[in-house]
Design a protein around this motif. Structure first.
Motif, PDB file in Angstrom:
ATOM      1  N   LEU A  70       0.826  -1.202   0.000  1.00 48.67           N
ATOM      2  CA  LEU A  70       0.000   0.000   0.000  1.00 48.67           C
ATOM      3  C   LEU A  70       0.870   1.266   0.000  1.00 48.67           C
ATOM      4  CD1 LEU A  70      -2.797   1.389   0.307  1.00 48.67           C
ATOM      5  CD2 LEU A  70      -2.464   1.198   2.800  1.00 48.67           C
ATOM      6  N   ASP A  71       1.912   1.280   0.811  1.00 46.59           N
ATOM      7  CA  ASP A  71       2.801   2.445   0.858  1.00 46.59           C
ATOM      8  C   ASP A  71       3.476   2.668  -0.492  1.00 46.59           C
ATOM      9  OD1 ASP A  71       2.106   2.790   3.476  1.00 46.59           O
ATOM     10  OD2 ASP A  71       3.966   1.978   4.317  1.00 46.59           O
ATOM     11  N   TRP A  72       3.919   1.576  -1.119  1.00 52.40           N
ATOM     12  CA  TRP A  72       4.579   1.708  -2.417  1.00 52.40           C
ATOM     13  C   TRP A  72       3.603   2.236  -3.449  1.00 52.40           C
ATOM     14  CZ3 TRP A  72       4.516   0.549  -7.497  1.00 52.40           C
ATOM     15  CH2 TRP A  72       5.716   0.678  -8.206  1.00 52.40           C
ATOM     16  N   ALA A  73       2.376   1.698  -3.454  1.00 46.85           N
ATOM     17  CA  ALA A  73       1.360   2.137  -4.407  1.00 46.85           C
ATOM     18  C   ALA A  73       0.998   3.598  -4.193  1.00 46.85           C
ATOM     19  CB  ALA A  73       0.119   1.255  -4.283  1.00 46.85           C
ATOM     20  N   THR A  74       0.968   4.032  -2.938  1.00 47.32           N
ATOM     21  CA  THR A  74       0.653   5.431  -2.628  1.00 47.32           C
ATOM     22  C   THR A  74       1.703   6.362  -3.213  1.00 47.32           C
ATOM     23  OG1 THR A  74      -0.460   4.781  -0.578  1.00 47.32           O
ATOM     24  CG2 THR A  74       0.247   7.070  -0.759  1.00 47.32           C
ATOM     25  N   THR A  75       2.967   6.010  -3.020  1.00 43.31           N
ATOM     26  CA  THR A  75       4.052   6.828  -3.582  1.00 43.31           C
ATOM     27  C   THR A  75       3.983   6.834  -5.099  1.00 43.31           C
ATOM     28  OG1 THR A  75       5.488   6.324  -1.691  1.00 43.31           O
ATOM     29  CG2 THR A  75       6.551   7.103  -3.709  1.00 43.31           C
ATOM     30  N   GLU A  76       3.696   5.690  -5.700  1.00 45.25           N
ATOM     31  CA  GLU A  76       3.602   5.613  -7.157  1.00 45.25           C
ATOM     32  C   GLU A  76       2.430   6.449  -7.675  1.00 45.25           C
ATOM     33  OE1 GLU A  76       4.882   4.261 -10.970  1.00 45.25           O
ATOM     34  OE2 GLU A  76       5.829   4.310  -8.986  1.00 45.25           O
ATOM     35  N   ALA A  77       1.325   6.473  -6.942  1.00 45.22           N
ATOM     36  CA  ALA A  77       0.192   7.307  -7.340  1.00 45.22           C
ATOM     37  C   ALA A  77       0.576   8.785  -7.326  1.00 45.22           C
ATOM     38  CB  ALA A  77      -0.998   7.057  -6.413  1.00 45.22           C
ATOM     39  N   GLN A  78       1.396   9.173  -6.343  1.00 43.95           N
ATOM     40  CA  GLN A  78       1.895  10.555  -6.315  1.00 43.95           C
ATOM     41  C   GLN A  78       2.752  10.844  -7.534  1.00 43.95           C
ATOM     42  OE1 GLN A  78       3.690  10.423  -2.252  1.00 43.95           O
ATOM     43  NE2 GLN A  78       2.572  12.344  -1.932  1.00 43.95           N
ATOM     44  N   ILE A  79       3.658   9.923  -7.853  1.00 40.95           N
ATOM     45  CA  ILE A  79       4.565  10.126  -8.985  1.00 40.95           C
ATOM     46  C   ILE A  79       3.776  10.221 -10.285  1.00 40.95           C
ATOM     47  CG2 ILE A  79       6.384   9.032 -10.358  1.00 40.95           C
ATOM     48  CD1 ILE A  79       7.429   7.785  -7.752  1.00 40.95           C
ATOM     49  N   ARG A  80       2.786   9.374 -10.442  1.00 45.41           N
ATOM     50  CA  ARG A  80       1.995   9.342 -11.681  1.00 45.41           C
ATOM     51  C   ARG A  80       0.882  10.382 -11.705  1.00 45.41           C
ATOM     52  NH1 ARG A  80       1.248   3.543 -14.303  1.00 45.41           N
ATOM     53  NH2 ARG A  80       3.289   2.635 -13.918  1.00 45.41           N
ATOM     54  N   GLU A  81       0.627  10.990 -10.538  1.00 43.13           N
ATOM     55  CA  GLU A  81      -0.474  11.946 -10.406  1.00 43.13           C
ATOM     56  C   GLU A  81      -1.791  11.298 -10.833  1.00 43.13           C
ATOM     57  OE1 GLU A  81       0.685  15.400 -12.615  1.00 43.13           O
ATOM     58  OE2 GLU A  81       2.040  16.092 -11.048  1.00 43.13           O
ATOM     59  N   THR A  82      -2.049  10.123 -10.279  1.00 42.39           N
ATOM     60  CA  THR A  82      -3.255   9.378 -10.607  1.00 42.39           C
ATOM     61  C   THR A  82      -3.949   8.934  -9.329  1.00 42.39           C
ATOM     62  OG1 THR A  82      -4.118   7.600 -12.013  1.00 42.39           O
ATOM     63  CG2 THR A  82      -2.163   7.102 -10.711  1.00 42.39           C
ATOM     64  N   SER A  83      -5.099   8.293  -9.465  1.00 43.30           N
ATOM     65  CA  SER A  83      -5.881   7.869  -8.306  1.00 43.30           C
ATOM     66  C   SER A  83      -5.495   6.464  -7.870  1.00 43.30           C
ATOM     67  CB  SER A  83      -7.374   7.932  -8.625  1.00 43.30           C
ATOM     68  OG  SER A  83      -7.675   7.096  -9.724  1.00 43.30           O
ATOM     69  N   LEU A  84      -5.942   6.123  -6.676  1.00 41.94           N
ATOM     70  CA  LEU A  84      -5.592   4.850  -6.056  1.00 41.94           C
ATOM     71  C   LEU A  84      -6.869   4.133  -5.636  1.00 41.94           C
ATOM     72  CD1 LEU A  84      -3.142   3.147  -5.038  1.00 41.94           C
ATOM     73  CD2 LEU A  84      -3.347   4.358  -2.862  1.00 41.94           C
ATOM     74  N   LEU A  85      -6.995   2.886  -6.036  1.00 38.16           N
ATOM     75  CA  LEU A  85      -8.121   2.050  -5.630  1.00 38.16           C
ATOM     76  C   LEU A  85      -7.589   0.947  -4.725  1.00 38.16           C
ATOM     77  CD1 LEU A  85     -11.074   1.104  -5.764  1.00 38.16           C
ATOM     78  CD2 LEU A  85     -10.479  -0.178  -7.835  1.00 38.16           C
ATOM     79  N   VAL A  86      -8.024   0.927  -3.467  1.00 40.10           N
ATOM     80  CA  VAL A  86      -7.588  -0.064  -2.487  1.00 40.10           C
ATOM     81  C   VAL A  86      -8.663  -1.149  -2.400  1.00 40.10           C
ATOM     82  CG1 VAL A  86      -6.828  -0.458  -0.121  1.00 40.10           C
ATOM     83  CG2 VAL A  86      -6.394   1.758  -1.224  1.00 40.10           C
TER      84      VAL A  86
END
Length: 310
Positions: free
Chosen positions: A24-40
């Motif tokens: 989850l932490d890795w995906a959160t950082t990647e969402a920031q980098i990509r400037e996209t949304s996150l679905l958990v």
């Protein structure tokens, strides 16, 4: 499922285990980098009963199991908000086995699927957890497997990608170039090969000349391989056409088994990228031996890319 973005959003699976928290932490950082949304996503496994005529019925999840799953999702949402308040977030509780839940969610326009190596209830002796083992070969988008948080060494921020000229390898190379551009990271494109040792008769007085000639041919083969990999990188970079400065790419050729070479190089890399299969892999194998070796043994996240899912 609430209306989440389908424009390359990131799907990540959680189950309350330490592995899923790291994912989850890795995906959160990647969402920031990509400037996209996150679905958990939480996949709540429910029992299935078989009727007398062969029909199946899904037994509703017990209230306490559903409540526990909702608490895990709520905790995940709070964690994302604390770490990255600007990331658009949605959560989804699916009454499906975790692997099926993640694959279903990823089919709704996901650009990336993120999972932990293992989850709750999976023996540590299993090299790759059942959920990640299920989703990696079948995901409709690139999948990142984040390893267990135990004894993870620091990384140097680089990205390593295996290059072999196959369609899956080319897709992995394009993915790696995009990631390197997003992160302003150094990219190492590696090609591994197996050299055949020359036969040197023990009593042959000319064995020294044979060895020298073999070494010369070996050096020539390495040079040709480096040139070929450089051409593949240039072609992939042209296909990607990423905006902004081009990433710093280093081409390397190494002798050895491809999986072993990539695992060794991945020790310091922030991300290692492989295709699902490469040249020489058995076509029937959903996950090739190289990608399986890297996912099973890497100590940092590994992205697995299929040619038809990149």
């Amino acid at each position: 499922m609430n209306g989440h973005s389908t424009d390359g959003h990131i799907v990540v699976g959680v189950d309350g285990s330490p592995d899923s928290v790291v994912a989850l932490d890795w995906a959160t950082t990647e969402a920031q980098i990509r400037e996209t949304s996150l679905l958990v996503v939480y996949g709540l496994h429910t029992s299935v009963t078989v009727g007398p005529l062969g029909g199946t019925t899904v037994v509703p999840a017990a209230d306490d199991l559903r409540q526990a799953a909702e608490e895990v999702l709520a905790d995940a949402g709070r964690r994302v908000d604390e770490r990255a308040p600007g990331v658009r977030l949605d959560t989804h509780l699916a009454l499906l086995p975790p692997g099926d839940a993640l694959l279903e969610a990823a089919r709704d326009g996901a650009g990336l699927l993120v999972v932990g190596t293992r989850g709750l209830g999976t023996a540590a002796a299993i090299a790759m957890g059942s959920v990640s083992g299920q989703v990696v070969p079948h995901a409709p988008c690139p999948t990142v497997v984040v390893p267990s948080p135990e004894d993870v060494p620091p990384d140097d921020g680089s990205i390593v990608v295996g290059v072999d000229g196959s369609e899956h390898g080319d897709a992995a190379l394009r993915f790696a170039l995009r990631e390197a551009a997003r992160r302003s990271a150094r990219l190492v494109a590696i090609h591994a090969y197996r050299a055949e040792a020359p036969t040197l008769p023990f009593f042959d007085p000319g064995h020294t000349e044979v060895a020298v000639e073999a070494e010369h041919q070996h050096a020539q083969a390495e040079t040709r391989a480096e040139s070929s990999v450089s051409q593949l990188v240039a072609r992939a970079a042209a296909d990607v056409g990423a905006a902004g400065p081009e990433p710093d790419v280093t081409v390397r050729v190494a002798e050895g088994r491809a999986g072993d070479v990539l695992v060794e190089l991945s020790r310091d890399a922030a991300l290692t990228v492989v295709g699902t299969r490469g040249r020489g892999e058995i076509r029937a194998a959903l996950l090739g031996s190289v990608s399986h070796t890297v996912v099973s043994h890497a100590r940092h996240p590994v992205a697995v890319v299929r040619a038809d899912a990149a």
